[in-house]
Structure formats: structure tokens, C-alpha cells
Design an enzyme around this catalytic site. Structure first.
Site, PDB file in Angstrom:
ATOM      1  N   SER A 131       0.818  -0.942  -0.013  1.00  0.00           N
ATOM      2  CA  SER A 131       0.017  -0.110   0.099  1.00  0.00           C
ATOM      3  C   SER A 131       0.805   1.128   0.033  1.00  0.00           C
ATOM      4  CB  SER A 131      -0.872  -0.193   1.287  1.00  0.00           C
ATOM      5  OG  SER A 131      -1.379   1.161   1.628  1.00  0.00           O
ATOM      6  N   TYR A 140      -1.163  -0.721  10.664  1.00  0.00           N
ATOM      7  CA  TYR A 140      -1.728  -1.353   9.559  1.00  0.00           C
ATOM      8  C   TYR A 140      -0.369  -1.104   8.571  1.00  0.00           C
ATOM      9  CZ  TYR A 140      -3.626  -1.699   4.641  1.00  0.00           C
ATOM     10  OH  TYR A 140      -3.614  -2.018   3.373  1.00  0.00           O
ATOM     11  N   LYS A 163       2.384  -3.820   6.581  1.00  0.00           N
ATOM     12  CA  LYS A 163       2.890  -3.639   5.032  1.00  0.00           C
ATOM     13  C   LYS A 163       4.561  -3.572   4.698  1.00  0.00           C
ATOM     14  CE  LYS A 163      -1.193  -4.464   3.324  1.00  0.00           C
ATOM     15  NZ  LYS A 163      -1.619  -5.800   2.891  1.00  0.00           N
ATOM     16  N   ASN A 209     -15.196   3.818   5.948  1.00  0.00           N
ATOM     17  CA  ASN A 209     -14.035   4.870   6.455  1.00  0.00           C
ATOM     18  C   ASN A 209     -13.555   5.650   5.203  1.00  0.00           C
ATOM     19  OD1 ASN A 209     -13.868   4.252   9.248  1.00  0.00           O
ATOM     20  ND2 ASN A 209     -12.930   2.060   8.437  1.00  0.00           N
ATOM     21  N   PRO A 222      -7.171  13.148  12.389  1.00  0.00           N
ATOM     22  CA  PRO A 222      -6.196  12.671  12.783  1.00  0.00           C
ATOM     23  C   PRO A 222      -5.078  11.629  11.864  1.00  0.00           C
ATOM     24  CG  PRO A 222      -7.504  12.527  14.717  1.00  0.00           C
ATOM     25  CD  PRO A 222      -8.469  12.816  13.133  1.00  0.00           C
TER      26      PRO A 222
HETATM   27  P1  NAD Z   1     -10.916  -7.116   1.671  1.00  0.00           P
HETATM   28  O1  NAD Z   1     -10.928  -6.910   3.040  1.00  0.00           O
HETATM   29  O2  NAD Z   1     -12.230  -6.651   0.885  1.00  0.00           O
HETATM   30  O3  NAD Z   1     -10.260  -8.340   0.953  1.00  0.00           O
HETATM   31  C1  NAD Z   1      -9.380  -9.076   2.241  1.00  0.00           C
HETATM   32  C2  NAD Z   1      -9.880 -10.319   2.182  1.00  0.00           C
HETATM   33  O4  NAD Z   1      -8.837 -11.137   2.667  1.00  0.00           O
HETATM   34  C3  NAD Z   1     -10.939 -10.628   2.863  1.00  0.00           C
HETATM   35  O5  NAD Z   1     -12.228 -11.437   2.138  1.00  0.00           O
HETATM   36  C4  NAD Z   1     -10.898 -11.285   3.957  1.00  0.00           C
HETATM   37  O6  NAD Z   1     -12.061 -12.046   4.294  1.00  0.00           O
HETATM   38  C5  NAD Z   1      -9.622 -11.994   3.780  1.00  0.00           C
HETATM   39  N1  NAD Z   1      -8.837 -12.238   4.794  1.00  0.00           N
HETATM   40  C6  NAD Z   1      -8.245 -11.582   5.929  1.00  0.00           C
HETATM   41  N2  NAD Z   1      -7.597 -12.153   6.607  1.00  0.00           N
HETATM   42  C7  NAD Z   1      -7.577 -13.557   6.306  1.00  0.00           C
HETATM   43  C8  NAD Z   1      -6.878 -14.663   6.761  1.00  0.00           C
HETATM   44  N3  NAD Z   1      -6.141 -14.642   7.816  1.00  0.00           N
HETATM   45  N4  NAD Z   1      -7.018 -15.570   6.280  1.00  0.00           N
HETATM   46  C9  NAD Z   1      -7.708 -15.861   4.992  1.00  0.00           C
HETATM   47  N5  NAD Z   1      -8.371 -14.857   4.518  1.00  0.00           N
HETATM   48  C10 NAD Z   1      -8.276 -13.732   5.027  1.00  0.00           C
HETATM   49  O7  NAD Z   1      -9.826  -5.880   1.122  1.00  0.00           O
HETATM   50  P2  NAD Z   1      -9.367  -5.231   0.012  1.00  0.00           P
HETATM   51  O8  NAD Z   1      -9.566  -3.716  -0.366  1.00  0.00           O
HETATM   52  O9  NAD Z   1      -9.574  -6.056  -1.152  1.00  0.00           O
HETATM   53  O10 NAD Z   1      -7.614  -5.484   0.075  1.00  0.00           O
HETATM   54  C11 NAD Z   1      -6.953  -6.580  -0.134  1.00  0.00           C
HETATM   55  C12 NAD Z   1      -5.510  -6.381   0.096  1.00  0.00           C
HETATM   56  O11 NAD Z   1      -5.338  -5.138  -0.547  1.00  0.00           O
HETATM   57  C13 NAD Z   1      -5.323  -6.360   1.502  1.00  0.00           C
HETATM   58  O12 NAD Z   1      -4.121  -6.947   1.911  1.00  0.00           O
HETATM   59  C14 NAD Z   1      -5.426  -4.939   1.597  1.00  0.00           C
HETATM   60  O13 NAD Z   1      -4.382  -4.448   2.784  1.00  0.00           O
HETATM   61  C15 NAD Z   1      -4.413  -4.276   0.421  1.00  0.00           C
HETATM   62  N6  NAD Z   1      -4.937  -2.900   0.062  1.00  0.00           N
HETATM   63  C16 NAD Z   1      -5.898  -2.509   0.054  1.00  0.00           C
HETATM   64  C17 NAD Z   1      -6.166  -1.043  -0.081  1.00  0.00           C
HETATM   65  C18 NAD Z   1      -7.592  -0.457  -0.179  1.00  0.00           C
HETATM   66  O14 NAD Z   1      -7.890   0.811  -0.113  1.00  0.00           O
HETATM   67  N7  NAD Z   1      -8.594  -1.310  -0.390  1.00  0.00           N
HETATM   68  C19 NAD Z   1      -5.062  -0.087  -0.388  1.00  0.00           C
HETATM   69  C20 NAD Z   1      -3.801  -0.750  -0.323  1.00  0.00           C
HETATM   70  C21 NAD Z   1      -3.653  -2.083   0.030  1.00  0.00           C
HETATM   71  N1  UDP Z   2     -12.217  12.051   3.502  1.00  0.00           N
HETATM   72  C1  UDP Z   2     -13.252  12.863   3.871  1.00  0.00           C
HETATM   73  N2  UDP Z   2     -14.219  12.383   4.435  1.00  0.00           N
HETATM   74  C2  UDP Z   2     -14.536  10.866   4.472  1.00  0.00           C
HETATM   75  C3  UDP Z   2     -13.468   9.931   4.328  1.00  0.00           C
HETATM   76  C4  UDP Z   2     -12.394  10.562   3.580  1.00  0.00           C
HETATM   77  O1  UDP Z   2     -13.089  13.757   3.640  1.00  0.00           O
HETATM   78  O2  UDP Z   2     -15.702  10.440   5.137  1.00  0.00           O
HETATM   79  C5  UDP Z   2     -10.946  12.226   2.873  1.00  0.00           C
HETATM   80  C6  UDP Z   2      -9.667  11.803   3.478  1.00  0.00           C
HETATM   81  O3  UDP Z   2      -9.249  13.095   4.726  1.00  0.00           O
HETATM   82  C7  UDP Z   2      -8.784  11.963   2.341  1.00  0.00           C
HETATM   83  C8  UDP Z   2      -9.315  11.520   1.394  1.00  0.00           C
HETATM   84  O4  UDP Z   2     -10.854  11.675   1.678  1.00  0.00           O
HETATM   85  O5  UDP Z   2      -8.193  13.302   2.196  1.00  0.00           O
HETATM   86  C9  UDP Z   2      -9.237   9.734   0.992  1.00  0.00           C
HETATM   87  O6  UDP Z   2      -9.515   9.152   2.052  1.00  0.00           O
HETATM   88  P1  UDP Z   2      -9.597   7.780   2.423  1.00  0.00           P
HETATM   89  O7  UDP Z   2      -9.809   7.227   3.882  1.00  0.00           O
HETATM   90  O8  UDP Z   2     -10.430   7.166   1.427  1.00  0.00           O
HETATM   91  O9  UDP Z   2      -8.107   7.285   1.957  1.00  0.00           O
HETATM   92  P2  UDP Z   2      -6.691   7.685   2.528  1.00  0.00           P
HETATM   93  O10 UDP Z   2      -6.951   8.718   3.447  1.00  0.00           O
HETATM   94  O11 UDP Z   2      -6.398   6.236   3.361  1.00  0.00           O
HETATM   95  O12 UDP Z   2      -5.781   7.758   1.355  1.00  0.00           O
END
Ligand code: NAD
Ligand code: UDP
Length: 346
Positions: A131, A155, A159, A204, A299
Site C-alpha cells: 500500500s 496497518y 505492510k 471509512n 487525525p
Molecule cells: P478486503 O477486506 O475486501 O479483502 C481482504 C480479504 O482477505 C477478505 O476477503 C478477508 O475475508 C480475507 N482475509 C483476511 N484475513 C484473512 C486470513 N487470515 N486468512 C484468509 N483470508 C483472510 O480488502 P481489499 O480492499 O480487497 O484489500 C486486499 C488487500 O489489498 C489487503 O491486503 C489490503 O491491505 C490491500 N490494500 C487495500 C487497499 C484498499 O484501499 N482497499 C489499499 C492498499 C492495499
Molecule cells: N475523506 C473525507 N471524508 C470521509 C472519508 C475520507 O473527507 O468521510 C478524505 C480524507 O481526509 C482523504 C481522502 O478523503 O483526504 C481519502 O480518504 P480515504 O480514507 O478514502 O483514503 P486514505 O486517507 O487512506 O488515502
């Protein structure tokens, strides 16, 4: 690639989740075979049922935990996969501050157990979901992939730690092929409107929050901060369509299947959009109003973050194709066709 018996088979951990389900769809469309391992802690099996409906191809799910050594070992022995795409993990920043041990256990310990099982099975090709949060508050934008890391919450620490572990693993045994993908802000949904993001409780993240305001589930958007040093004072991020992101995984998979070594890339569009730009683009795409109120900063938030994605272009021949209009239109189609997410269906 043909979906024949010789097509490579890929283990997708976390494949029932938001990004994972879109990646499974693109993998099947590209001709790979898949098997998903997911404990369904943050997802529904319905997503994969719909992926099969859309592709006409099987997306088998093993319900289980990456930390279950016996289950993972048996699965690898049975399925004979050539590579892994590792999405499984917990991802909520605020929750990680409250429950750090759950995050270190699930994400870091879970990945170590998975890697040990893979090594024992002789599977040494893996693509990992990292991420942009590993950069913390970046010193420069667009953020180059060699920018210093400085995660600011548990978190993000998980990563960065996993990235470190993968780097050390690659050094210890040059047979490993490891791709680290640092995602910026994934948004949107498959254009069919059948799969998308289904957050539990009040979202969120910005885009699902805005979607739920537009559909009438939430009253108004709270804009976190109007006094950042950005063009309109609201936070700027690099939003990337989840379908582009999923295709980035197909490109990364091809690379880890083709050659050993470790690589790290940013997956973003390279363009920043402010919170207000997102709200307005969503109004345009949905035809609905998105009432908002500017409140104090959240924050831990940073002013701006967007990617220098040139390494992905060079190493993977990949770049994002879909713009903000498509991100909002597809998020809206998913939200309006499935106002309760997978709710009733799962
Ligand atoms: P998500 O929660 O929809 O998908 C994660 C999946 O992993 C879920 O289906 C959950 O049930 C499963 N899981 C969690 N812990 C597990 C375990 N111990 N064993 C088996 N399954 C497990 O999230 P997502 O948004 O699809 O994210 C996927 C990956 O990408 C994650 O590693 C997340 O940290 C990373 N990521 C997501 C974002 C984002 O904004 N969505 C951004 C950067 C990185
Ligand atoms: N944000 C906002 N209101 C919300 C959720 C997010 O103004 O209810 C803003 C947050 O401050 C950031 C942008 O939207 O500037 C993206 O937030 P998000 O939580 O989606 O991603 P991240 O901050 O993790 O990049």
C-alpha cells in the site's frame, strides 16, 4: 491464454474480497485457473459466485485461514498451483491502532506461515498487496517507488514489515519471484455492477462513503479538512479504478511466472484528485446530490499523495486506463444496483 489443463493455476488468498474478486475475474478472463483461500472475515462467497456468473468459469473457494498451516499445506498439495497472489489481510487503519496484535498476527504472521508453506511445497512465485501507506507522509509528489518509507500506523507497519521479509527472502534464495504492488486508492467496481466494494458498517473510505450519501443511506459527507495546502484546501489522493488495479495483478503475475527476483511498483494513475472533485464527479455520474460539510482534519491524514507509476509501466508494461468519470459511474452502478451490497444475496 487457453483455459486448458496446462494453463497456470494461481492461489488467490483473500480472493473473495473487494480487490481480490476483481482480480479473480481478470485472471479468469486472461485464461488462468484459480483457487481462492479466504476466511470470509471481511467478505462474502457471493462475490465469487458472481465472478463465475460473469466469466462462465469456476472460481473455487476454500474457506480457511492463511495461518492454518495444515489447511494451507493440504491445499497446496492438492491444487498444484504455480503462483500466489496474496491479498488476505486486515486493512482498517483505525482498527489497527486499537488492535495492533490482531494486525501483526493476521498480516505479518499470516504471511510468514503462508511463505513457509509455499517454500515447503516448492512454490516460489508470489505477488503481494502492499500500500502507498508505507510511505507515510511523502516528502515529494508524485511519490517515486524508491521514496523513503515511514508508515505511521500499525496497518502500514505490517505492510512495510512484509515488504522487508520478502526482500530478505529474495536475497536468501534467488529462486523466489516476488512482486510487491503498492496500491494508491482503489475505488470503483466492475462495469457490470455485479461485484464491488461492500464495507461492513459505516465506510471509512471516501468513495464508498460518497456512494452511500448519494444513494440516501447516509445524510451528508463530512469533508475532513478544508485548509490543506492543496488547490481547493481538501486532501488529494490518487484514485485508481479497481479494474485497472486488477489488471495490474495479471501483469505482475506474468512477470513472476516468467522470471525470479524481486520487484516493487506503485499502482496508481499518477493523477491527484481532491475530496471536493470526487464529490462533484460523483454527483455528475449519479445524477444525485452529495451534500457535504467541511469539518476538522482527520487525525493522521496527509495533505496529498499520488503516484509516480513509471516503474509499473517499465517493468509490467501496465498503466491505468480508466479515469475519474468511469470510477464514479461504476461505483454508482454497483451501489444503486446493490444498495445493501451483497447483503441479501450472501
Ligand atoms: P478486503 O477486506 O475486501 O479483502 C481482504 C480479504 O482477505 C477478505 O476477503 C478477508 O475475508 C480475507 N482475509 C483476511 N484475513 C484473512 C486470513 N487470515 N486468512 C484468509 N483470508 C483472510 O480488502 P481489499 O480492499 O480487497 O484489500 C486486499 C488487500 O489489498 C489487503 O491486503 C489490503 O491491505 C490491500 N490494500 C487495500 C487497499 C484498499 O484501499 N482497499 C489499499 C492498499 C492495499
Ligand atoms: N475523506 C473525507 N471524508 C470521509 C472519508 C475520507 O473527507 O468521510 C478524505 C480524507 O481526509 C482523504 C481522502 O478523503 O483526504 C481519502 O480518504 P480515504 O480514507 O478514502 O483514503 P486514505 O486517507 O487512506 O488515502
Amino acid at each position: 491464454m487457453d483455459q486448458t489443463h496446462s494453463a497456470p493455476k494461481v492461489l488467490v488468498t483473500g480472493g473473495a474480497g473487494y480487490i481480490g474478486s476483481h482480480a479473480v475475474l481478470e485472471l479468469l478472463a486472461a485464461g488462468y485457473r484459480v483457487v481462492v483461500l479466504d476466511n470470509l472475515s471481511n467478505s462474502s462467497a457471493e462475490s465469487l459466485r458472481r465472478v463465475t456468473e460473469l466469466t462462465g468459469k469456476p472460481a473455487p473457494l476454500v474457506v480457511g485461514d492463511i495461518r492454518d498451516r495444515g489447511l494451507v499445506t493440504d491445499l497446496l498439495a492438492r491444487e498444484q498451483v504455480q503462483a500466489v497472489i496474496h491479498f488476505a489481510g486486515l486493512k482498517a487503519v483505525g482498527e489497527s491502532v486499537e488492535q495492533p496484535l490482531a494486525y501483526y498476527d493476521n498480516n505479518v504472521n499470516g504471511t510468514i506461515i503462508l511463505l513457509e508453506c509455499l517454500a515447503a511445497a516448492g512454490v516460489r512465485a508470489l505477488v503481494f498487496s502492499s500500500s502507498a501507506t508505507v510511505y507515510g507522509d511523502p516528502q515529494q509528489v508524485p511519490v517515486p517507488v524508491d521514496a523513503p518509507l515511514g508508515p505511521t500506523n500499525p496497518y502500514g507497519q505490517t505492510k512495510a514489515m512484509i515488504e522487508q521479509i520478502l526482500g530478505d527472502l529474495a536475497i536468501s534464495d534467488p529462486r523466489w519471484a516476488l512482486g510487491i504492488l503498492r496500491y494508491f486508492n482503489p475505488v470503483g467496481a466492475h462495469p457490470s455492477g455485479r461485484i464491488g466494494e461492500d464495507p461492513r458498517g459505516i465506510p471509512n473510505n471516501l468513495m464508498p462513503y460518497v456512494s452511500q450519501v448519494a444513494v440516501g443511506r447516509l445524510a451528508e459527507l463530512a469533508v475532513f479538512g478544508g485548509d490543506y495546502p492543496t488547490p481547493d484546501g481538501t486532501g488529494v489522493r490518487d484514485y485508481i479504478h479497481v479494474v485497472d488495479l486488477a489488471r495490474g495483478h495479471v501483469a505482475a503475475l506474468a512477470r513472476v511466472l516468467a522470471r525470479p527476483g524481486k520487484f516493487t511498483v506503485n499502482l496508481g494513475t499518477g493523477r491527484g484528485h481532491s475530496v471536493l472533485e470526487i464529490a462533484h464527479a460523483f454527483e455528475k455520474a449519479s445524477g444525485r446530490r452529495v451534500p457535504y460539510r467541511v469539518v476538522g482534519r482527520r487525525p493522521g491524514d496527509i495533505a496529498q499523495c499520488y503516484a509516480d507509476a513509471s516503474s509499473a509501466r517499465q517493468l509490467l508494461d501496465w498503466q491505468a486506463e480508466l479515469g475519474l468519470a468511469a470510477m464514479c459511474a461504476d461505483a454508482w452502478r454497483w451501489q444503486s444496483d446493490n444498495p445493501q451490497g451483497y447483503g441479501e444475496a450472501s
